[in-house]
Design a protein around this motif. Structure first.
Motif, short mmCIF file in Angstrom:
data_model
loop_
_atom_site.label_atom_id
_atom_site.label_comp_id
_atom_site.label_asym_id
_atom_site.label_seq_id
_atom_site.Cartn_x
_atom_site.Cartn_y
_atom_site.Cartn_z
N ALA A 121 14.88 19.01 -0.44
CA ALA A 121 15.24 17.71 0.13
C ALA A 121 14.31 17.38 1.30
O ALA A 121 13.82 16.24 1.41
CB ALA A 121 16.70 17.69 0.57
N ARG A 122 14.03 18.36 2.17
CA ARG A 122 13.11 18.13 3.30
C ARG A 122 11.70 17.86 2.79
O ARG A 122 10.99 17.00 3.33
CB ARG A 122 13.11 19.32 4.25
CG ARG A 122 14.28 19.32 5.21
CD ARG A 122 14.12 20.35 6.31
NE ARG A 122 14.24 21.72 5.84
CZ ARG A 122 15.40 22.35 5.68
NH1 ARG A 122 16.54 21.75 5.95
NH2 ARG A 122 15.42 23.59 5.25
N ALA A 123 11.28 18.58 1.78
CA ALA A 123 9.94 18.38 1.22
C ALA A 123 9.83 16.98 0.61
O ALA A 123 8.81 16.30 0.77
CB ALA A 123 9.63 19.45 0.17
N ASP A 124 10.87 16.54 -0.07
CA ASP A 124 10.86 15.20 -0.67
C ASP A 124 10.79 14.14 0.42
O ASP A 124 10.03 13.17 0.32
CB ASP A 124 12.10 15.01 -1.54
CG ASP A 124 12.09 13.66 -2.24
OD1 ASP A 124 11.16 13.41 -3.04
OD2 ASP A 124 13.01 12.86 -1.98
N GLU A 125 11.55 14.33 1.47
CA GLU A 125 11.54 13.38 2.60
C GLU A 125 10.14 13.33 3.24
O GLU A 125 9.62 12.25 3.51
CB GLU A 125 12.57 13.81 3.64
CG GLU A 125 12.64 12.95 4.86
CD GLU A 125 13.62 13.50 5.89
OE1 GLU A 125 13.24 13.62 7.06
OE2 GLU A 125 14.77 13.81 5.50
N GLY A 126 9.53 14.48 3.46
CA GLY A 126 8.19 14.53 4.05
C GLY A 126 7.14 13.91 3.14
O GLY A 126 6.21 13.24 3.61
N ARG A 175 3.73 12.65 4.94
CA ARG A 175 3.41 13.68 5.93
C ARG A 175 3.03 15.01 5.31
O ARG A 175 2.36 15.81 5.95
CB ARG A 175 4.62 13.91 6.85
CG ARG A 175 4.94 12.78 7.78
CD ARG A 175 5.97 13.20 8.82
NE ARG A 175 7.02 14.05 8.30
CZ ARG A 175 8.23 13.63 7.90
NH1 ARG A 175 8.54 12.36 7.95
NH2 ARG A 175 9.13 14.48 7.45
N LEU A 176 3.52 15.28 4.09
CA LEU A 176 3.27 16.59 3.49
C LEU A 176 3.45 16.53 1.98
O LEU A 176 4.01 15.58 1.45
CB LEU A 176 4.19 17.66 4.08
CG LEU A 176 5.69 17.41 4.10
CD1 LEU A 176 6.34 17.86 2.81
CD2 LEU A 176 6.30 18.14 5.26
N PHE A 177 2.95 17.57 1.33
CA PHE A 177 3.11 17.70 -0.12
C PHE A 177 3.29 19.18 -0.42
O PHE A 177 2.34 19.96 -0.37
CB PHE A 177 1.89 17.14 -0.85
CG PHE A 177 1.99 17.17 -2.35
CD1 PHE A 177 3.08 16.63 -3.01
CD2 PHE A 177 0.97 17.74 -3.10
CE1 PHE A 177 3.16 16.65 -4.40
CE2 PHE A 177 1.05 17.77 -4.49
CZ PHE A 177 2.14 17.23 -5.13
N HIS A 178 4.53 19.58 -0.64
CA HIS A 178 4.86 20.96 -0.97
C HIS A 178 5.08 21.02 -2.47
O HIS A 178 5.91 20.27 -3.00
CB HIS A 178 6.10 21.43 -0.23
CG HIS A 178 5.88 21.53 1.25
ND1 HIS A 178 6.83 22.04 2.09
CD2 HIS A 178 4.84 21.22 2.03
CE1 HIS A 178 6.37 22.02 3.33
NE2 HIS A 178 5.16 21.51 3.31
N CYS A 179 4.34 21.87 -3.14
CA CYS A 179 4.49 21.92 -4.60
C CYS A 179 4.41 23.35 -5.11
O CYS A 179 4.10 24.28 -4.38
CB CYS A 179 3.45 21.03 -5.27
SG CYS A 179 1.77 21.33 -4.72
N SER A 231 0.01 19.90 4.45
CA SER A 231 0.82 19.34 5.54
C SER A 231 -0.08 18.79 6.64
O SER A 231 -1.30 18.94 6.60
CB SER A 231 1.75 20.40 6.11
OG SER A 231 1.00 21.48 6.65
N ASN A 232 0.54 18.18 7.62
CA ASN A 232 -0.16 17.59 8.77
C ASN A 232 -1.24 16.62 8.33
O ASN A 232 -2.39 16.71 8.75
CB ASN A 232 -0.74 18.68 9.68
CG ASN A 232 0.34 19.57 10.25
OD1 ASN A 232 1.40 19.10 10.60
ND2 ASN A 232 0.07 20.86 10.31
N PHE A 233 -0.86 15.68 7.48
CA PHE A 233 -1.81 14.69 6.99
C PHE A 233 -2.40 13.88 8.13
O PHE A 233 -1.69 13.47 9.04
CB PHE A 233 -1.14 13.72 6.02
CG PHE A 233 -0.75 14.32 4.69
CD1 PHE A 233 -1.00 15.63 4.36
CD2 PHE A 233 -0.11 13.54 3.76
CE1 PHE A 233 -0.64 16.16 3.13
CE2 PHE A 233 0.26 14.04 2.52
CZ PHE A 233 -0.01 15.35 2.20
#
Length: 101
Positions: free
Chosen positions: A58-63, A68-72, A89-91
């Motif tokens: 949920a936090r990754a989707d929000e970011g 702001r970030l892409f966690h995959c 992260s830290n775009f």
């Protein structure tokens, strides 16, 4: 706003994790616990639980939606098993166009 990109390679797919993937995500981190331990911070007590990963996704989707970030995760094409993870992260936008990998 954003689509959800996927990268298809020989035998794998890179994409965001979704709630149905949680058992595979937990299994990946359990399988690799020893291997990742020397280079990872001490995980929270609930790290290997579905509850933890539901909140993380949920936090990754929000970011991601806030740009702001892409966690995959890397998923095996045939097995569907998580075989890796990649985090951007830290775009920094504008002319520089950078992030942390």
């Amino acid at each position: 706003m954003h689509g959800e990109p996927q990268l298809h390679g020989d035998g794998f797919v890179v994409r965001v994790g979704k709630p149905p993937d949680i058992p595979q995500i937990v299994a990946y981190f359990e399988r690799n616990r020893e291997h990742l331990a020397p280079t990872s911070p001490l995980p929270p007590a609930d790290f290997y639980s579905a509850t933890h990963w539901r909140a993380q996704l949920a936090r990754a989707d929000e970011g991601y939606r806030a740009d702001r970030l892409f966690h995959c995760f890397l998923f095996g094409k045939e097995s569907g098993q998580v075989i890796g993870t990649v985090n951007l992260s830290n775009f920094v936008r504008g002319v520089f166009q950078a992030c942390h990998l």
